[in-house]
Design an enzyme around this catalytic site. Structure first.
Site, PDB file in Angstrom:
ATOM      1  N   LYS A 130      26.099  91.621  40.989  1.00 55.28           N
ATOM      2  CA  LYS A 130      24.914  91.274  40.198  1.00 55.28           C
ATOM      3  C   LYS A 130      23.633  91.560  40.977  1.00 55.28           C
ATOM      4  O   LYS A 130      22.697  92.179  40.441  1.00 55.28           O
ATOM      5  CB  LYS A 130      24.962  89.798  39.795  1.00 55.28           C
ATOM      6  N   ASP A 148      23.709  87.825  34.339  1.00 54.89           N
ATOM      7  CA  ASP A 148      23.644  86.447  34.830  1.00 54.89           C
ATOM      8  C   ASP A 148      24.043  85.515  33.689  1.00 54.89           C
ATOM      9  O   ASP A 148      24.520  85.961  32.640  1.00 54.89           O
ATOM     10  CB  ASP A 148      22.243  86.132  35.359  1.00 54.89           C
TER      11      ASP A 148
END
Length: 226
Positions: A130, A148
């Site tokens: 991420k 997220d």
């Protein structure tokens, strides 16, 4: 026992295109809310942002970056010195350790520069997929998708890209978002999840994509769109 809502139907191609046309018209130049001036500052800010708010990270980096905003300068601070600037952030001990270790690799292996390749980024301590996606997208303009909790929620609720885990959602987003919108899509979706499609009580009455969204439990407000 409360009955679980049915899984939303997938959003069709025309609806997906309309969704991003509206998001783009509403916010033509979306930006991360993390404050940064260089790819390295962004890397540090995103690393610090795990389980912390952007507001909290910005408060810390406003103190840190004027003093040390390069790998060499943060290495000179040392782990204990860095902690003094980021101690207001959750998990600051582990984050300080990771940032120092990452800075050492950047200095020793990359000439103090942030690499533009995913494999090299993910080798840095504290940098997962991420974080790498955020840096590749925001600092280097690559069409990546950092999923997220906000983007995961929006993707599943709306039917844009339903998936059981973040990687499945990431892959589906990359397949389903029209190419012309892919570069900015990460910012549009995270901001939409943060301020409109909120976890506990989504603001459906003021949502600009309400009529396109497949979420069956919309909060009440004006009448449904067509």
């Amino acid at each position: 026992m409360k009955r679980k809502s049915p899984r939303p139907r997938g959003m069709g191609e025309a609806a997906r295109r309309e969704m991003f046309e509206r998001l783009a018209a509403f916010n033509p130049k979306p930006r991360t809310e993390l404050e940064y001036g260089t790819p390295f500052e962004l890397l540090v800010a995103v690393t610090l942002s795990a389980q912390a708010t952007d507001v909290g990270v910005n408060k810390a980096t406003r103190r840190l970056f004027p003093v040390a905003n390069t790998p060499a300068a943060i290495l000179a601070l040392g782990e204990e010195g860095l902690k003094r600037y980021i101690s207001s952030i959750g998990l600051f001990n582990a984050k300080a350790r990771n940032v120092i270790a990452a800075c050492r690799i950047l200095v020793e292996e990359h000439g103090g520069e942030v690499p533009e390749e995913r494999e090299a980024l993910e080798r840095l301590p504290g940098v997962g997929r991420k974080t790498a996606n955020v840096v590749l997208n925001t600092a280097f303009g690559q069409p990546t998708m950092a999923v997220d909790t906000h983007i995961f929620r929006v993707s599943n609720r709306t039917g844009l890209a339903p998936g059981k885990d973040v990687r499945e959602v990431e892959d589906r987003l990359l397949e389903r978002i029209p190419g012309k919108y892919l570069l900015d899509a990460h910012h549009w979706l995270i901001l939409h999840g943060r301020y409109v499609c909120k976890a506990r009580k989504p603001d459906c009455p003021n949502c600009i994509i309400r009529d396109l969204c497949r979420y069956p439990d919309k909060t009440p407000g004006h009448a449904e769109g067509a």
